[in-house]
Design an enzyme around this catalytic site. Structure first.
Site, PDB file in Angstrom:
ATOM      1  N   GLY A  13      48.691  56.943 -31.682  1.00 49.08           N
ATOM      2  CA  GLY A  13      47.715  57.840 -32.278  1.00 49.08           C
ATOM      3  C   GLY A  13      46.539  58.035 -31.345  1.00 49.08           C
ATOM      4  O   GLY A  13      46.666  57.905 -30.137  1.00 49.08           O
ATOM      5  N   CYS A  14      45.394  58.322 -31.910  1.00 45.12           N
ATOM      6  CA  CYS A  14      44.175  58.523 -31.116  1.00 45.12           C
ATOM      7  C   CYS A  14      43.908  57.274 -30.279  1.00 45.12           C
ATOM      8  O   CYS A  14      43.917  56.158 -30.787  1.00 45.12           O
ATOM      9  CB  CYS A  14      42.992  58.806 -32.040  1.00 45.12           C
ATOM     10  SG  CYS A  14      41.426  58.959 -31.165  1.00 45.12           S
ATOM     11  N   PHE A  15      43.647  57.462 -29.001  1.00 48.57           N
ATOM     12  CA  PHE A  15      43.524  56.317 -28.107  1.00 48.57           C
ATOM     13  C   PHE A  15      42.220  55.539 -28.234  1.00 48.57           C
ATOM     14  O   PHE A  15      42.121  54.415 -27.763  1.00 48.57           O
ATOM     15  CB  PHE A  15      43.786  56.686 -26.654  1.00 48.57           C
ATOM     16  CG  PHE A  15      43.117  57.920 -26.100  1.00 48.57           C
ATOM     17  CD1 PHE A  15      41.862  58.351 -26.483  1.00 48.57           C
ATOM     18  CD2 PHE A  15      43.790  58.665 -25.135  1.00 48.57           C
ATOM     19  CE1 PHE A  15      41.280  59.480 -25.930  1.00 48.57           C
ATOM     20  CE2 PHE A  15      43.212  59.800 -24.570  1.00 48.57           C
ATOM     21  CZ  PHE A  15      41.950  60.203 -24.971  1.00 48.57           C
TER      22      PHE A  15
END
Length: 162
Positions: A13-15
Site C-alpha cells: 500500500g502507501c509507502f
C-alpha cells in the site's frame, strides 16, 4: 560478529506508513521509499499514481542478517497491511498499492513462498492472501519529500504512528 548486510523490498500500500514501521525494527539500518515492479525508467510519483507505469509503491529495507532475519521482516510485512486486498490498501486503490514481495535471490524467494503459505493457512484471514512474489527489479527512489514523510510531518501523523 561481523555484519552481513542485505536488502529486502516490499509493497504494502502507501509507502509512508510501511517505511515508518520497518524503521523501528532492530537490525534494520535504513529504509527508503520508492517504486519498483513496472516498466517506466525513473518514474515520478505522479506517473506511478496514474497507474500506467506498472510500478508499486515499495520500501527498500537495508538490514543486518546477523541481527534480523528476512523471515522476521516478512512477519513485520504480514502484520503491517492486509495481504488479502488486491490492488488496494485502505483508501488507496490501484495496482501501485498492491501487496508484493520482491525477492533479491533464490533464498528470499523460497522463504517468501513458504511464509505466504503459512500466512494463508494461519487462520488470520477470511480471504485468500493475494500477495505477489516476484523477482526484484530496479528500485527507483521516490522524490525526497516522500522519504521519512511521517517523521517530517509528525504534527499531522503523531497520533497514528506515535
Amino acid at each position: 560478529m561481523r555484519s552481513k548486510m542485505a536488502k529486502a523490498m516490499f509493497g504494502a500500500g502507501c509507502f509512508w506508513g510501511i517505511e515508518e514501521t520497518f524503521r523501528k525494527v532492530p537490525g534494520v539500518s535504513d529504509v527508503a521509499v520508492g517504486y519498483s515492479g513496472g516498466t517506466t525508467d525513473n518514474p515520478t510519483y505522479e506517473e506511478v499514481c496514474s497507474g500506467t507505469t506498472g510500478h508499486a509503491e515499495v520500501v527498500e529495507v537495508d538490514f543486518d542478517e546477523q541481527k534480523v532475519s528476512f523471515e522476521s521482516l516478512l512477519g513485520v510485512f504480514w502484520d503491517c497491511h492486509d495481504p488479502t486486498q488486491l490492488n488496494h490498501q485502505g483508501p488507496d486503490i490501484g495496482t501501485q498499492y498492491r501487496t508484493a514481495i520482491f525477492f533479491m535471490d533464490e533464498e528470499q524467494k523460497t522463504t517468501a513462498i513458504s511464509s505466504k503459505q503459512s500466512e494463508q493457512t494461519s487462520g488470520r484471514h477470511r480471504s485468500d492472501v493475494v500477495t505477489e512474489i516476484s523477482p526484484a527489479k530496479t528500485f527507483w527512489r521516490a522524490e525526497e519529500y516522500h522519504q521519512q514523510y511521517i517523521t517530517k510531518n509528525r504534527n499531522r501523523f503523531g497520533r497514528l504512528f506515535g
